[in-house]
Design a protein around this motif. Sequence first.
Motif: not given
Length: 494
Positions: A72-76, A437-440, A448-458, A471-474
Motif C-alpha cells: 500500500t502507500d502507508v507501510l513498506i 487491517f484496513q488500508r489495502k 485507487t490501489l494502483v495509483d497509491a502504490v505508484k505514488s510511493v515508487t521510491d 492485484f487488488a485480489l489474491f
Amino acid sequence: MKQSKQFLSIIVAGLLLSACDKKLDESPKSFIAPDQFFTTDAQCIQAVNGVYSGLPELFGQEDLWKSIEEGTDVLIYTGGTDGNQEYTLSAAAPGNISNVWRKCYSAITNANLIIHRVGNAKITDTLKTRLVGEALYLRALHYYILTNSFGAVPVWTDELNVDVVSTLPRADAADVRKQIKDDLLQASGQLPYSYPALETGRATKGAALALLAKVYLLDKDWANAEKYAQMVVDSKQYTLVNFADLFDVNNRFKNNKESIFEIQFKRDNATNTNTRVTYYYTWFIPVRDGNNKTYAGVDFGTTVLLGYENFCPTLALVNMFETGDKRKDVTVATSYNGQPFTRFKKPNHPWFGAKFWDLQANDRNSGKDIYFQRYADVLLTLAEAQNEQSKTADALTWINKVRADHGGLTTPVSGVAQDSVTRLIRKERAIEFVGEFQRKWDLARWGTLVDAVKSVTDDNPIGAKNIKPEFALFPVPDAEIIKNPNLKPQNKGY
C-alpha cells in the motif's frame, strides 16, 4: 474441510470464560460426538467459544496482516523480498494467503455447525438467541475477510460433508456480500450491546451493525451504509478515547469505550505467563542492538523484547500528518522517552511508534489485543457515506470530531467541496488505521490501489512496476483448485 463430526473436537477444544481475567481463555477438552453435545447451556457456550478460538491464530500471525498491510502507500516491508508487497505472487506460490483461506473456512464450518446445532438445542431461549447471533457475526466476519481477499468464493451455510463442500463453485462477490449482510442483520437483532464484565470480548449488536455499514460501503449503497453507521452512533454505546491511550498497554487499554470488536490475547507480565499471545508487535519495533540492551540505540527498560524491523512507514504516510497532529508521535517515532534513535532501517524514515509496541512483551510473546473494529471507523464510514450523497457538511461533522478528539486538530475544516472531503476522508483513514487491517481493502474498494502504490515508487519500486488493478485480489491457491476444480476460473492476472 471436514465433516461436522470431525470438527467438533476443535470446537470443544475452544475457549471458556475466565472469571479472573474477564476474557475468553483456552480450556482443551476431549472429543465428544455432536449428538452427545449441545445438550446444556454450558456446552453450547463452550461450542461458540470454539469459533472465537480461531481469531487469535488468524489475526495474531502474519498470514492475514501481510496480505492487508503490505503493498500500500502507508507501510513498506523492509525484511527482504516479499510477494505481497512486490505483487509477484502466483496461484502456484500464493504465499501466506493460503492460510487465510484455510483458517477462514475452518471457522465458517464450525460456525455453521453452531448455528444449526445450538439453534435446535433444548437450552434457555434467550441464551440460544444470543449464541446463534454470535455465530452469525463470526461467520460474516470470516466471509468478509474471504471476499475482500479473493472476491468470488464458495458460500455455504448448512452442515455439509466433505464430499459436497469439495465440489462447491465460487459465488459472485455480490452474492457473498448478500450472505454477509443477511447474517449481520439477523445477528444485530439477536445480540446485546454489552455483556457482563466476565464475558468481555464477545460479539455485540454494535459490532454487527458497524460491520454491516462497512459491507454496504463495498456495495456503494451509501444510504444503507449511513443508516447502519448512524444506528451505532445513536446507540451511545461508544466514544472516542485519547489516541495514545488506545494503544498503551500500561493504561490497560483493552476493551475500552472506543473498541467495538477486538481480538483477545492474554499474557501475565508479572508472572511471565503466556496464555494466548501474538508476535504482531515484533514487526514494528526496532531490532535489538548487539549489546542486547538497547533497540536502535534506545533503552526501553527491558532486554527481552524481540524486533524483526520488518515494517516501516512510508514517507507518504509521515507527510500526511498535519502540524500539531497528536497521532503522529504515537504512530511514528524518531525517539522514545527523550532518547533519539541512532539508526533507522531506511534513511529519513522513522520507525513505527508506540501504537504498535508492547513493552510488556517477552521475546515473541505479546498479550496486546488487536483492534478489528473501533468507533473512529464508524464515524469515518458515516462521513464517507454522507459525503457520497452530497451531505458534505454532515460528513465534516464526523471528520472534524475524529481530527479534534484524536489528533488535537481543533480548527474545524469547513466550506470545502465534495471532492476535497473525499480526499480528506481517505487521508484520515490512512492516518487513523495504518496497521489495523484496513488500508489495502480501502484502496481496493476506492479503485485507487494502483495509483497509491505508484505514488510511493521510491519506497516500493518493484511493487510500483508490477501493480495492476486485478492485484487488488489474491489468487485462489492452486492447492485448493486441485482439491476442487469447480473453483475455476482463477482470478484475473494469475
